[in-house]
Motif scaffolding. Structure first.
Motif, PDB file in Angstrom:
ATOM      1  N   ALA A 155       7.495  15.071   3.374  1.00 34.72           N
ATOM      2  CA  ALA A 155       8.152  16.055   4.376  1.00 34.72           C
ATOM      3  C   ALA A 155       9.334  16.758   4.099  1.00 34.72           C
ATOM      4  CB  ALA A 155       8.023  15.305   5.536  1.00 34.72           C
ATOM      5  N   SER A 156      10.195  16.268   3.365  1.00 32.24           N
ATOM      6  CA  SER A 156      11.454  16.997   3.153  1.00 32.24           C
ATOM      7  C   SER A 156      11.330  17.786   2.047  1.00 32.24           C
ATOM      8  CB  SER A 156      12.550  16.051   2.877  1.00 32.24           C
ATOM      9  OG  SER A 156      12.605  15.411   1.375  1.00 32.24           O
ATOM     10  N   VAL A 157      10.521  18.093   1.258  1.00 33.78           N
ATOM     11  CA  VAL A 157      10.268  18.859   0.095  1.00 33.78           C
ATOM     12  C   VAL A 157       9.370  20.110   0.226  1.00 33.78           C
ATOM     13  CG1 VAL A 157      11.354  17.471  -1.673  1.00 33.78           C
ATOM     14  CG2 VAL A 157       8.968  17.600  -1.555  1.00 33.78           C
ATOM     15  N   ASP A 158       8.602  19.801   1.306  1.00 34.84           N
ATOM     16  CA  ASP A 158       7.570  20.702   1.722  1.00 34.84           C
ATOM     17  C   ASP A 158       7.952  22.135   2.059  1.00 34.84           C
ATOM     18  OD1 ASP A 158       4.937  21.864   2.244  1.00 34.84           O
ATOM     19  OD2 ASP A 158       4.837  20.818   4.267  1.00 34.84           O
ATOM     20  N   ARG A 159       7.863  23.086   1.329  1.00 34.26           N
ATOM     21  CA  ARG A 159       8.113  24.482   1.287  1.00 34.26           C
ATOM     22  C   ARG A 159       6.882  25.421   1.813  1.00 34.26           C
ATOM     23  NH1 ARG A 159      11.935  21.735   1.835  1.00 34.26           N
ATOM     24  NH2 ARG A 159      13.936  21.936   0.609  1.00 34.26           N
ATOM     25  N   GLY A 160       5.718  24.839   1.974  1.00 33.86           N
ATOM     26  CA  GLY A 160       4.481  25.711   2.108  1.00 33.86           C
ATOM     27  C   GLY A 160       3.763  25.848   0.875  1.00 33.86           C
ATOM     28  N   ALA A 161       4.322  25.398  -0.347  1.00 29.64           N
ATOM     29  CA  ALA A 161       3.610  25.778  -1.548  1.00 29.64           C
ATOM     30  C   ALA A 161       2.862  24.486  -1.982  1.00 29.64           C
ATOM     31  CB  ALA A 161       4.433  26.247  -2.452  1.00 29.64           C
ATOM     32  N   GLY A 162       2.771  23.440  -1.459  1.00 31.46           N
ATOM     33  CA  GLY A 162       2.025  22.357  -1.777  1.00 31.46           C
ATOM     34  C   GLY A 162       3.200  21.183  -2.508  1.00 31.46           C
ATOM     35  N   VAL A 163       3.140  20.016  -2.664  1.00 32.66           N
ATOM     36  CA  VAL A 163       3.887  18.978  -3.165  1.00 32.66           C
ATOM     37  C   VAL A 163       3.274  18.216  -4.270  1.00 32.66           C
ATOM     38  CG1 VAL A 163       5.107  16.820  -2.468  1.00 32.66           C
ATOM     39  CG2 VAL A 163       5.143  18.873  -0.579  1.00 32.66           C
ATOM     40  N   ALA A 164       3.913  18.044  -5.179  1.00 35.45           N
ATOM     41  CA  ALA A 164       3.544  17.387  -6.387  1.00 35.45           C
ATOM     42  C   ALA A 164       4.332  15.950  -6.362  1.00 35.45           C
ATOM     43  CB  ALA A 164       3.831  18.033  -7.762  1.00 35.45           C
ATOM     44  N   VAL A 165       3.427  14.734  -6.463  1.00 33.81           N
ATOM     45  CA  VAL A 165       3.931  13.447  -6.335  1.00 33.81           C
ATOM     46  C   VAL A 165       3.695  12.957  -7.781  1.00 33.81           C
ATOM     47  CG1 VAL A 165       3.787  11.347  -5.161  1.00 33.81           C
ATOM     48  CG2 VAL A 165       3.588  13.277  -4.021  1.00 33.81           C
ATOM     49  N   LEU A 166       4.971  12.377  -8.367  1.00 31.19           N
ATOM     50  CA  LEU A 166       4.811  11.673  -9.582  1.00 31.19           C
ATOM     51  C   LEU A 166       5.064  10.092  -9.373  1.00 31.19           C
ATOM     52  CD1 LEU A 166       5.363  14.886 -10.455  1.00 31.19           C
ATOM     53  CD2 LEU A 166       6.014  13.659 -12.606  1.00 31.19           C
ATOM     54  N   THR A 167       4.488   9.324  -9.857  1.00 30.72           N
ATOM     55  CA  THR A 167       4.598   7.933  -9.614  1.00 30.72           C
ATOM     56  C   THR A 167       4.915   7.040 -10.854  1.00 30.72           C
ATOM     57  OG1 THR A 167       2.400   7.225  -9.840  1.00 30.72           O
ATOM     58  CG2 THR A 167       3.275   7.892  -7.654  1.00 30.72           C
ATOM     59  N   ASP A 168       5.630   5.843 -10.937  1.00 24.41           N
ATOM     60  CA  ASP A 168       5.399   5.131 -11.911  1.00 24.41           C
ATOM     61  C   ASP A 168       4.404   3.903 -12.026  1.00 24.41           C
ATOM     62  OD1 ASP A 168       6.812   3.157 -10.095  1.00 24.41           O
ATOM     63  OD2 ASP A 168       8.647   2.930 -11.034  1.00 24.41           O
ATOM     64  N   LEU A 169       4.614   2.860 -11.533  1.00 25.51           N
ATOM     65  CA  LEU A 169       3.604   1.793 -11.815  1.00 25.51           C
ATOM     66  C   LEU A 169       2.679   1.308 -10.564  1.00 25.51           C
ATOM     67  CD1 LEU A 169       6.445  -0.606 -13.037  1.00 25.51           C
ATOM     68  CD2 LEU A 169       5.007   0.543 -14.416  1.00 25.51           C
ATOM     69  N   GLY A 170       1.939   0.460 -10.756  1.00 22.74           N
ATOM     70  CA  GLY A 170       0.851   0.269  -9.903  1.00 22.74           C
ATOM     71  C   GLY A 170       0.613   0.343  -8.473  1.00 22.74           C
ATOM     72  N   SER A 171       1.842  -0.343  -7.639  1.00 25.83           N
ATOM     73  CA  SER A 171       1.513  -0.218  -6.286  1.00 25.83           C
ATOM     74  C   SER A 171       2.115   1.343  -5.877  1.00 25.83           C
ATOM     75  CB  SER A 171       2.533  -1.130  -5.452  1.00 25.83           C
ATOM     76  OG  SER A 171       3.811  -0.984  -5.598  1.00 25.83           O
ATOM     77  N   ALA A 172       2.761   1.944  -6.696  1.00 18.81           N
ATOM     78  CA  ALA A 172       3.360   3.292  -6.327  1.00 18.81           C
ATOM     79  C   ALA A 172       2.220   4.355  -6.535  1.00 18.81           C
ATOM     80  CB  ALA A 172       4.373   3.883  -7.493  1.00 18.81           C
ATOM     81  N   VAL A 173       1.115   4.112  -7.431  1.00 20.87           N
ATOM     82  CA  VAL A 173       0.080   4.688  -7.652  1.00 20.87           C
ATOM     83  C   VAL A 173      -0.839   4.627  -6.194  1.00 20.87           C
ATOM     84  CG1 VAL A 173      -1.861   5.301  -9.112  1.00 20.87           C
ATOM     85  CG2 VAL A 173       0.233   4.627 -10.009  1.00 20.87           C
ATOM     86  N   LEU A 174      -1.005   3.317  -6.172  1.00 15.61           N
ATOM     87  CA  LEU A 174      -2.021   2.796  -5.105  1.00 15.61           C
ATOM     88  C   LEU A 174      -1.421   3.458  -3.663  1.00 15.61           C
ATOM     89  CD1 LEU A 174      -2.877  -0.834  -6.121  1.00 15.61           C
ATOM     90  CD2 LEU A 174      -4.271   1.503  -6.505  1.00 15.61           C
ATOM     91  N   THR A 175      -0.399   3.137  -3.302  1.00 13.19           N
ATOM     92  CA  THR A 175       0.326   3.583  -2.012  1.00 13.19           C
ATOM     93  C   THR A 175       0.152   5.231  -1.884  1.00 13.19           C
ATOM     94  OG1 THR A 175       1.965   2.037  -2.239  1.00 13.19           O
ATOM     95  CG2 THR A 175       2.372   3.550  -0.574  1.00 13.19           C
ATOM     96  N   VAL A 176       0.376   5.983  -2.769  1.00 11.85           N
ATOM     97  CA  VAL A 176       0.253   7.545  -2.715  1.00 11.85           C
ATOM     98  C   VAL A 176      -1.235   7.522  -2.643  1.00 11.85           C
ATOM     99  CG1 VAL A 176       0.415   9.854  -3.760  1.00 11.85           C
ATOM    100  CG2 VAL A 176       2.210   7.940  -4.071  1.00 11.85           C
ATOM    101  N   LYS A 177      -2.124   7.111  -3.406  1.00  7.79           N
ATOM    102  CA  LYS A 177      -3.553   7.333  -3.144  1.00  7.79           C
ATOM    103  C   LYS A 177      -4.017   6.947  -1.717  1.00  7.79           C
ATOM    104  CE  LYS A 177      -5.354   6.927  -7.684  1.00  7.79           C
ATOM    105  NZ  LYS A 177      -6.462   6.014  -8.462  1.00  7.79           N
ATOM    106  N   ALA A 178      -3.642   5.921  -1.328  1.00  2.92           N
ATOM    107  CA  ALA A 178      -3.997   5.495   0.169  1.00  2.92           C
ATOM    108  C   ALA A 178      -3.335   6.108   1.087  1.00  2.92           C
ATOM    109  CB  ALA A 178      -3.494   3.966   0.538  1.00  2.92           C
ATOM    110  N   LEU A 179      -2.160   6.733   0.933  1.00  2.00           N
ATOM    111  CA  LEU A 179      -1.705   7.863   1.910  1.00  2.00           C
ATOM    112  C   LEU A 179      -2.468   8.992   1.770  1.00  2.00           C
ATOM    113  CD1 LEU A 179       2.240   7.347   1.496  1.00  2.00           C
ATOM    114  CD2 LEU A 179       0.775   6.772   3.641  1.00  2.00           C
TER     115      LEU A 179
END
Lengths: 136, 202
Positions: free
Chosen positions: A61-85
């Motif tokens: 929410a804090s980086v959203d300027r209306g042009a989309g947000v790119a999320v980069l992750t490291d390991l397992g649960s980071a990937v799964l949590t972003v996918k679930a969100l």
């Protein structure tokens, strides 16, 4: 640059220090492109190792300027949590995308690309392309 | 027919057994994981209990969707998004009905398990929660007690397997000989279903 819609970047790591350091590194290597909205979301809310959905949502929410947000992750649960969100539909800003990229190299490529005013697809392509840089 | 109260009892039974077995889950996870599965599951189900008490959702689907949402936001390890997806997907499949049949629950839970397999990329035999959940769903047509037994057998059957997903997969052959903590907590979740059914009869 003011008024330009820049792609926001969220860096999700199991460690608060890793996420914050990679954000600093990427901004530094982007020539001090401080205009690019980059937010770390590292560790759990309690400061431990792990992933926090609430920290990720707040960072996006804090980086959203209306042009989309790119999320980069490291390991397992980071990937799964972003996918679930993302599957939730309303937890992350419109145009949020999980980017398949190496964490450090991808973050640098994403921030540099975003600093040029590139769109989300271009930021994603640059971050993903970081996988093709061989070290030996 | 199963009403929202049944689903609240299910979540309460799961929360109670996760609380009782938290140390065992962490011990299992210390062998092949990062020794936080018990505390993570306990934190998640404590949040589920609090949210259900506060919001009191009145359909089976709404109970599971709220519970799943708590697990995704509060857990902090891979089990959060995985169990959260399981419950949310199951809850969405149940729709807005005030009561559902056991057959509808079985079909919805299969949707939930499919969602977990898609999210985590695991298939049966990978030494994950899927190894307890798939046999449980397969047995659910024969009743809750059969599902419970199938989940427990599925969890025990992970002992000789080599992990192919998650942190345990880095251990290679050293993961053999340990029961998977995720399959174990899945068996607790399915046992909670059986407990919810029994408490209705009692």
């Amino acid at each position: 640059m003011s008024g330009e819609k820049l792609v926001g970047i969220v860096l999700v790591s199991h460690s608060a220090e890793v996420a914050a350091s990679v954000a600093e590194l990427a901004k530094g290597l982007a020539g001090g492109a401080t205009a690019v909205p980059v937010a770390p979301a590292g560790g759990t809310e309690g400061g431990g190792l792990g992933t926090s959905a609430e920290l990720i949502s707040a960072a996006a929410a804090s980086v959203d300027r209306g042009a989309g947000v790119a999320v980069l992750t490291d390991l397992g649960s980071a990937v799964l949590t972003v996918k679930a969100l993302l599957a939730e539909g309303d937890e992350l800003p419109d145009g949020t995308r999980l980017v398949d990229a190496p964490f450090v190299e991808g973050a640098v490529a994403a921030v540099v690309t975003a600093s040029t005013g590139a769109d989300l697809a271009a930021v994603e392509a640059a971050a993903t392309e970081a996988y093709s840089y061989r070290k030996t | 027919m199963l009403d929202a109260d049944f689903f609240r009892r299910w979540m309460a039974a799961a929360a109670a057994s996760v609380g009782r077995e938290a140390q065992r889950l962490t011990d299992l996870d210390s062998a092949i994981g990062d020794a936080d599965h018990g505390i993570n599951m306990q934190r998640g189900f404590t949040a589920v209990t609090a949210a259900l008490a506060e919001e009191a959702p009145n359909t089976p689907g709404a109970v599971l969707i709220l519970a799943g949402r708590q697990l995704i936001s509060k857990v902090g390890g891979a089990s959060g998004p995985l169990y959260g997806t399981l419950l949310r997907r199951t809850g969405k499949a149940l729709g807005e009905a005030a009561e559902v049949s056991e057959g509808q629950l079985a079909a919805a839970l299969r949707d939930g398990v499919d969602g977990v397999m898609k999210l985590g990329g695991a298939v049966p035999g990978d030494k994950t929660m899927i190894d307890a959940l798939v046999p449980a769903v397969d047995a659910l047509g024969e009743g809750f007690a059969a599902a419970r037994a199938a989940a427990e057998q599925g969890a025990e059957a992970t002992i000789p397997l080599q992990a192919r997903k998650g942190r345990a997969s880095y251990l290679g052959e050293r993961s053999i000989g340990h029961q998977d903590p995720g399959a174990t907590s899945s068996a607790l979740l399915i046992a909670g279903l059986s407990a919810a059914a029994e408490s209705a009869e009692g």
